[in-house]
Design an enzyme around this catalytic site. Structure first.
Site, PDB file in Angstrom:
ATOM      1  N   LEU A   1      -9.161  10.848  -2.919  1.00 28.66           N
ATOM      2  CA  LEU A   1      -8.505   9.605  -3.526  1.00 28.66           C
ATOM      3  C   LEU A   1      -7.025   9.379  -3.220  1.00 28.66           C
ATOM      4  O   LEU A   1      -6.483   8.420  -3.712  1.00 28.66           O
ATOM      5  CB  LEU A   1      -8.942   9.903  -5.047  1.00 28.66           C
ATOM      6  CG  LEU A   1     -10.269  10.127  -5.386  1.00 28.66           C
ATOM      7  CD1 LEU A   1     -10.456  10.265  -6.793  1.00 28.66           C
ATOM      8  CD2 LEU A   1     -11.197   8.987  -4.974  1.00 28.66           C
TER       9      LEU A   1
ATOM     10  N   HIS B   1     -13.933  24.021   4.407  1.00 28.67           N
ATOM     11  CA  HIS B   1     -13.961  23.129   5.435  1.00 28.67           C
ATOM     12  C   HIS B   1     -14.046  24.297   6.718  1.00 28.67           C
ATOM     13  O   HIS B   1     -13.001  24.711   7.036  1.00 28.67           O
ATOM     14  CB  HIS B   1     -13.063  22.273   5.674  1.00 28.67           C
ATOM     15  CG  HIS B   1     -12.730  21.554   6.924  1.00 28.67           C
ATOM     16  ND1 HIS B   1     -12.650  20.156   7.081  1.00 28.67           N
ATOM     17  CD2 HIS B   1     -12.517  21.893   8.227  1.00 28.67           C
ATOM     18  CE1 HIS B   1     -12.216  19.909   8.271  1.00 28.67           C
ATOM     19  NE2 HIS B   1     -12.214  20.921   8.881  1.00 28.67           N
TER      20      HIS B   1
ATOM     21  N   HIS C   1      -8.109   5.517   5.020  1.00 25.54           N
ATOM     22  CA  HIS C   1      -6.768   5.513   5.511  1.00 25.54           C
ATOM     23  C   HIS C   1      -6.165   4.307   5.701  1.00 25.54           C
ATOM     24  O   HIS C   1      -6.940   3.331   6.130  1.00 25.54           O
ATOM     25  CB  HIS C   1      -6.813   6.303   7.001  1.00 25.54           C
ATOM     26  CG  HIS C   1      -6.823   7.605   6.988  1.00 25.54           C
ATOM     27  ND1 HIS C   1      -6.126   8.675   6.558  1.00 25.54           N
ATOM     28  CD2 HIS C   1      -8.025   8.509   7.340  1.00 25.54           C
ATOM     29  CE1 HIS C   1      -6.650   9.758   6.564  1.00 25.54           C
ATOM     30  NE2 HIS C   1      -7.778   9.691   7.146  1.00 25.54           N
TER      31      HIS C   1
ATOM     32  N   ASP D   1     -17.634  12.420   1.883  1.00 27.28           N
ATOM     33  CA  ASP D   1     -16.375  12.792   2.589  1.00 27.28           C
ATOM     34  C   ASP D   1     -15.572  11.421   2.833  1.00 27.28           C
ATOM     35  O   ASP D   1     -14.998  11.368   3.746  1.00 27.28           O
ATOM     36  CB  ASP D   1     -16.442  13.585   3.796  1.00 27.28           C
ATOM     37  CG  ASP D   1     -15.145  14.243   4.406  1.00 27.28           C
ATOM     38  OD1 ASP D   1     -14.245  14.024   3.813  1.00 27.28           O
ATOM     39  OD2 ASP D   1     -15.196  14.604   5.688  1.00 27.28           O
TER      40      ASP D   1
END
Ligand code: DOR
Length: 436
Positions: A47, A163, A315, A311
């Site tokens: 976010l 990850h 951007h 995910d």
């Protein structure tokens, strides 16, 4: 509202058609041809607030989530500053409450500043409302520190979301290492960089007994590792993303063939080719090959995969509209996820019941949280074109731009309240009823 003639699918994937209440209120709406699903839960969304508000904010992300059918989203901690202090967690929760979009669950950082050197105060972060810990985007390279993190997380009663990537092995790779990367002359990200890290992470998790959740597993061998860890009784869960279930590494070279579409031929017609090196296809883990895609679907079918998580990685164009090697990793995907999955189901990649479980009861179990009575209404046949204007997210970085998708969320109900409704849908349904 009350939906008549609607097909309801519950969080266990069972379906029944008839009259169902959705949220509060007694307005009756013709639900024929529509699906009523539990509100979807996204274990993995970025976010971007604080620090990267030009890419997304808590409010824009929480509203984009509702349009995608996600009434709960876990917010990743790779913000600036990183989500590593109880005050930041409290601020995130407060802002999400004001935004009145999807409910937002904070995932706090494992290490201070996500720098991988020193543990954050995990117990205090959990007390402030963190539902899990992750240094997402950055694996915890130091195995000893990772072990401590798991031990503290177990004490705090929270899972660690990891990850998994061996950064020495992945080097400066920018796409899946294979024939396409060789053709394009782009540095490859070896599947082994993901798989060796998954193996390490599982071994450490087993040594601690903590709950380990592996984020965005993308390779066939990675799925096999999770499958055998589960068979051995380890507390390991994992997620896969819609883009890894549908797109292929050849998209980097300009192909726009979904994994289930034939290589050539007219049925279904091939979408126009995209621009080679389109940085919207750059994501970490990278888009893989067809065998990996099939293995992810097989993992969903046999319960190895617990959840489908987006995910969602919005951007701003300044980070994406640059040379492939320089572009940021990430796909803005929370609004296209469900459509893509419904199209995959139509193409017989998987079962609707399995996908619904992986979007509802599966992620709830990973979090150890009870399901809410949030709900969404979906028109599975409604077509729409992915465009800059159609996306509520600030992140327009999706390789699906220009693509026609089928399946659209028409309403999302959180805490009994309709928080999102497609302005046209009830009117459209009345018109259909009159025309019948
Ligand atoms: O593609 C990705 N985007 N992978 C990550 O690990 C991080 C994420 C982001 O934050 O943009």
């Amino acid at each position: 509202m009350i939906l008549t003639n609607v097909t309801r699918i519950d969080a266990d994937g069972r379906s029944s058609t008839g009259r169902h209440q959705a949220g509060s209120g007694t307005e009756t709406v013709d639900g024929s041809g529509l699906l009523l699903l539990p509100g979807l839960i996204d274990l993995h969304a970025h976010l971007r607030e604080p620090g990267f508000e030009e890419s997304e904010t808590i409010a824009t992300g929480a509203h984009a989530a509702l349009r995608g059918g996600f009434t709960t989203v876990c917010a990743m901690p790779n913000t600036q500053p990183a989500m590593d202090a109880p005050g930041l967690v409290a601020e995130l929760t407060a802002r999400a409450r004001v935004a009145r979009g999807a409910r937002v669950l904070p995932v706090a950082a494992i290490t201070r500043g996500r720098a991988g050197h020193e543990l954050a105060d995990l117990v205090e972060l959990a007390a402030a409302g963190a539902v899990a810990f992750s240094d997402d985007g950055d694996p915890v390279d130091d195995a000893r520190l990772f072990r401590s993190a798991l031990e503290y997380a177990r004490g705090a009663g929270r899972p660690v979301f990891e990850h998994s990537q061996d950064r020495v092995l992945s080097g400066r790779g920018v796409m899946h290492e294979g024939a396409v990367s060789a053709d394009l002359g782009l540095a490859g990200l070896s599947p082994a960089a993901e798989e060796t890290a998954i193996a390490r992470d599982i071994a450490i998790a087993r040594a601690t007994g903590a709950r380990l959740h592996l984020q965005h597993v993308s390779t066939a061998a990675g799925i096999d590792l999770v499958r055998s860890a589960k068979a051995a009784g380890a507390s390991v869960t994992c997620e896969v993303t819609p883009h890894h279930l549908a797109l292929l590494d050849e998209w980097v070279a300009g192909s726009r063939r979904f994994a289930w579409e034939p290589v050539r031929g007219a049925s279904p017609p091939q979408a126009p080719r995209g621009v080679p090196y389109d940085s919207a296809t750059k994501v970490n883990p990278p888009l893989r090959g067809e065998a990996d895609v099939r293995a992810l679907w097989a993992g969903l079918a046999d319960g190895t995969v617990d959840a489908i998580a987006t995910d969602h990685a919005p951007h701003a164009s300044i980070r994406k509209d640059v040379e492939y090697a320089e572009a940021a990793f990430g796909i803005s995907g929370i609004e296209t996820a469900l459509s893509v999955l419904l199209m995959a189901i139509d193409a017989r990649m998987g079962e609707l019941s399995v996908v619904v479980r992986a979007l509802t009861s599966g992620p709830a179990r990973v979090l150890g949280l009870a399901l809410t009575d949030d709900a969404i209404v979906v028109d599975p046949l409604r077509e729409w074109t992915v465009s800059v204007e159609a996306l509520a997210s600030r992140g327009k970085n999706t390789p699906l731009l220009g693509r026609r998708l089928r399946g659209r969320v028409v309403a999302a109900i959180v805490d009994g309240e309709v928080r999102y409704a497609d302005p046209a849908w009830k009117g459209a349904r009345r018109a259909e009823a009159v025309a019948r």
